[in-house]
Design an enzyme around this catalytic site. Structure first.
Site, PDB file in Angstrom:
ATOM      1  N   ARG A 208       0.844  -1.193   0.000  1.00  0.00           N
ATOM      2  CA  ARG A 208       0.000   0.000   0.000  1.00  0.00           C
ATOM      3  C   ARG A 208       0.884   1.249   0.000  1.00  0.00           C
ATOM      4  O   ARG A 208       1.982   1.236   0.564  1.00  0.00           O
ATOM      5  CB  ARG A 208      -0.903   0.029   1.234  1.00  0.00           C
ATOM      6  CG  ARG A 208      -1.880  -1.132   1.356  1.00  0.00           C
ATOM      7  CD  ARG A 208      -2.683  -0.995   2.649  1.00  0.00           C
ATOM      8  NE  ARG A 208      -3.679  -2.053   2.792  1.00  0.00           N
ATOM      9  CZ  ARG A 208      -3.459  -3.215   3.421  1.00  0.00           C
ATOM     10  NH1 ARG A 208      -2.275  -3.444   3.965  1.00  0.00           N
ATOM     11  NH2 ARG A 208      -4.430  -4.111   3.513  1.00  0.00           N
ATOM     12  N   ARG A 334      -1.380  -1.753  -6.764  1.00  0.00           N
ATOM     13  CA  ARG A 334      -1.729  -2.867  -5.876  1.00  0.00           C
ATOM     14  C   ARG A 334      -2.749  -3.789  -6.551  1.00  0.00           C
ATOM     15  O   ARG A 334      -2.614  -5.017  -6.502  1.00  0.00           O
ATOM     16  CB  ARG A 334      -2.267  -2.304  -4.566  1.00  0.00           C
ATOM     17  CG  ARG A 334      -2.603  -3.326  -3.493  1.00  0.00           C
ATOM     18  CD  ARG A 334      -2.887  -2.574  -2.193  1.00  0.00           C
ATOM     19  NE  ARG A 334      -3.566  -3.364  -1.199  1.00  0.00           N
ATOM     20  CZ  ARG A 334      -2.951  -4.193  -0.356  1.00  0.00           C
ATOM     21  NH1 ARG A 334      -1.654  -4.353  -0.439  1.00  0.00           N
ATOM     22  NH2 ARG A 334      -3.640  -4.845   0.554  1.00  0.00           N
ATOM     23  N   HIS A 357      -4.229  -8.969   3.579  1.00  0.00           N
ATOM     24  CA  HIS A 357      -5.642  -8.892   3.944  1.00  0.00           C
ATOM     25  C   HIS A 357      -5.923  -9.787   5.142  1.00  0.00           C
ATOM     26  O   HIS A 357      -5.267 -10.822   5.336  1.00  0.00           O
ATOM     27  CB  HIS A 357      -6.521  -9.309   2.767  1.00  0.00           C
ATOM     28  CG  HIS A 357      -6.658  -8.245   1.724  1.00  0.00           C
ATOM     29  ND1 HIS A 357      -6.999  -8.508   0.424  1.00  0.00           N
ATOM     30  CD2 HIS A 357      -6.495  -6.894   1.799  1.00  0.00           C
ATOM     31  CE1 HIS A 357      -7.045  -7.379  -0.262  1.00  0.00           C
ATOM     32  NE2 HIS A 357      -6.746  -6.392   0.555  1.00  0.00           N
ATOM     33  N   TYR A 367     -11.093  -6.993  -4.700  1.00  0.00           N
ATOM     34  CA  TYR A 367     -10.398  -7.145  -5.976  1.00  0.00           C
ATOM     35  C   TYR A 367     -11.079  -8.184  -6.867  1.00  0.00           C
ATOM     36  O   TYR A 367     -10.433  -8.847  -7.651  1.00  0.00           O
ATOM     37  CB  TYR A 367      -8.945  -7.560  -5.725  1.00  0.00           C
ATOM     38  CG  TYR A 367      -8.167  -6.534  -4.950  1.00  0.00           C
ATOM     39  CD1 TYR A 367      -7.662  -5.399  -5.564  1.00  0.00           C
ATOM     40  CD2 TYR A 367      -7.946  -6.687  -3.587  1.00  0.00           C
ATOM     41  CE1 TYR A 367      -6.953  -4.450  -4.857  1.00  0.00           C
ATOM     42  CE2 TYR A 367      -7.233  -5.744  -2.866  1.00  0.00           C
ATOM     43  CZ  TYR A 367      -6.737  -4.620  -3.507  1.00  0.00           C
ATOM     44  OH  TYR A 367      -6.047  -3.683  -2.795  1.00  0.00           O
TER      45      TYR A 367
END
Length: 392
Positions: A208, A334, A357, A367
């Site tokens: 990130r 990302r 995650h 995603y």
């Protein structure tokens, strides 16, 4: 003959200066011995008496209602000033922007005690024509928290915002991801950029932006320990972020990632570049131990990173599908990382671990457009066990 009012019943008189009727009522004495007097005014005797009845009713309900001129703007301003203690600068900026652009201009002049659920419903429906559902949720939250704070301080009887649901807004801007050809083009175009190493590492590790900007050299190992058992590859330790506490987004976001060879080369180049920057900056250099910095060693801000990333995208040439830089943000390195791994057949569980995650559901939900829709692992395994169909 008119009956004389009993002591403490209050009175009604005309105020020449204000040109209004003033109704008063005495309610005894407070603990300090001071007389408690409630007042209300109106253009007519009837209006003044009605207002006084409302004030007395509020008093009986235990509410020290704010002055009738207390507005929604007053409540929102108070919440922004005192109700967000401990929040980071980024969060404060977001809330202030939402309130100043959407809440105060539309509802700010409304007296708080007169704000109704219908007012809020109509406001949200108007906003639904121009804002996404997530933005609607946030502006409703701002108003809700402001009114809730005002209610806790006896400025209003109840919070009507809690009675209102968030309507469906406009579709948000979908996240995009670079194809393999586009990603290669970006890496080539970034070679002359001051953020070359940042772009390479973010695209090849999925970090990130708030994790990579505070990354320090002490958390980077470009050699690893190949003699160890098992061998330890070159890696970066993603242990911090730009959040107020310095912690990563979630507990599982705190992770150590092996570095691909291209990222190792880029970070090696970055170390040399930074030495040159330090010499050029001289006494202005601030030694913070950061990997990615400005020309004087300070931490990059998100706006500067996004601006340079788009500048790099504008230099990508020779693709069948043109990249429009203004449509992209840095967080889409990302999503590109996730997409490229998925296309390469990496299992969802492993992708989830790599991007930090808390669970696979987050990866699949956030995603979902970047995840391969067909899970091929089982079919591939069965082909290996049973072989092709006889006769083919």
């Amino acid at each position: 003959m008119a009956k004389r009012r009993s002591r403490g019943d209050g009175g009604l008189h005309w105020d020449d200066k204000r040109q209004r009727w003033i109704a008063t009522a005495s309610l005894g004495f407070d603990p300090s011995g001071k007389r408690i007097v409630k007042r209300a005014s109106g253009t007519t005797k009837t209006a003044a008496k009605a207002k006084l009845k409302e004030v007395l009713r509020d008093h009986e309900d235990g509410l020290a209602i704010a002055p009738t001129g207390y507005t929604v703007k007053d409540a929102v301003t108070d919440w922004l000033a005192y109700g967000l203690a401990g929040r980071g600068d980024g969060t404060l900026g977001t809330y202030k922007s939402l309130c100043n652009n959407h809440v105060i201009p539309d509802l700010g002049a409304r007296k708080l005690r007169d704000l109704s659920a219908d007012d809020v419903d109509r406001w949200l429906q108007r906003k639904a024509k121009v804002l996404s559902t997530s933005s609607l949720t946030m502006i409703r939250a701002c108003l809700n928290r402001s009114v809730k704070r005002a209610m806790a301080r006896d400025k209003v009887k109840r919070n009507v915002v809690e009675l209102c649901d968030v309507p469906t807004g406009q579709p948000g801007r979908p996240s995009k991801s670079l194809s393999l050809a586009q990603a290669e083009g970006v890496l080539v175009a970034a070679e002359d950029s001051p953020l070359y190493a940042y772009i390479v590492v973010s695209l090849l590790t999925g970090g990130r932006t708030e994790e990579l900007r505070p990354l320090k050299w002490k958390h980077v190992d470009l050699k690893g320990a190949p003699e160890a058992e098992p061998a330890i590859p070159p890696h970066i330790a993603v242990w911090r972020s730009v959040r107020r506490t310095g912690d990563t987004k979630t507990r599982k976001s705190r992770r150590t990632l092996a570095l691909p060879g291209r990222a190792i080369d880029a970070l090696t180049v970055q170390r040399r570049r930074q030495r040159r920057q330090r010499l050029v900056a001289g006494d202005k250099w601030q030694d913070n131990g950061l990997v990615f910095t400005t020309g004087v060693g300070t931490q990059l801000d998100a706006t500067a990173v996004r601006r340079e990333f788009r500048r790099v995208l504008g230099r990508v040439k020779g693709l069948e599908i043109e990249i429009k830089p203004y449509e992209w943000t840095t967080r889409e390195t990302r999503t590109s990382f996730v997409s490229l791994l998925s296309d390469a057949g990496v299992p969802l569980e492993e992708i989830s671990r790599l991007v930090g995650h808390s669970n696979q559901t987050t990866t699949e939900t956030v995603y979902r457009k970047q995840i391969r829709p067909v899970i091929q692992t089982g079919a591939t395994a069965m082909d290996g066990i049973f072989g092709p169909e006889p006769g083919t």
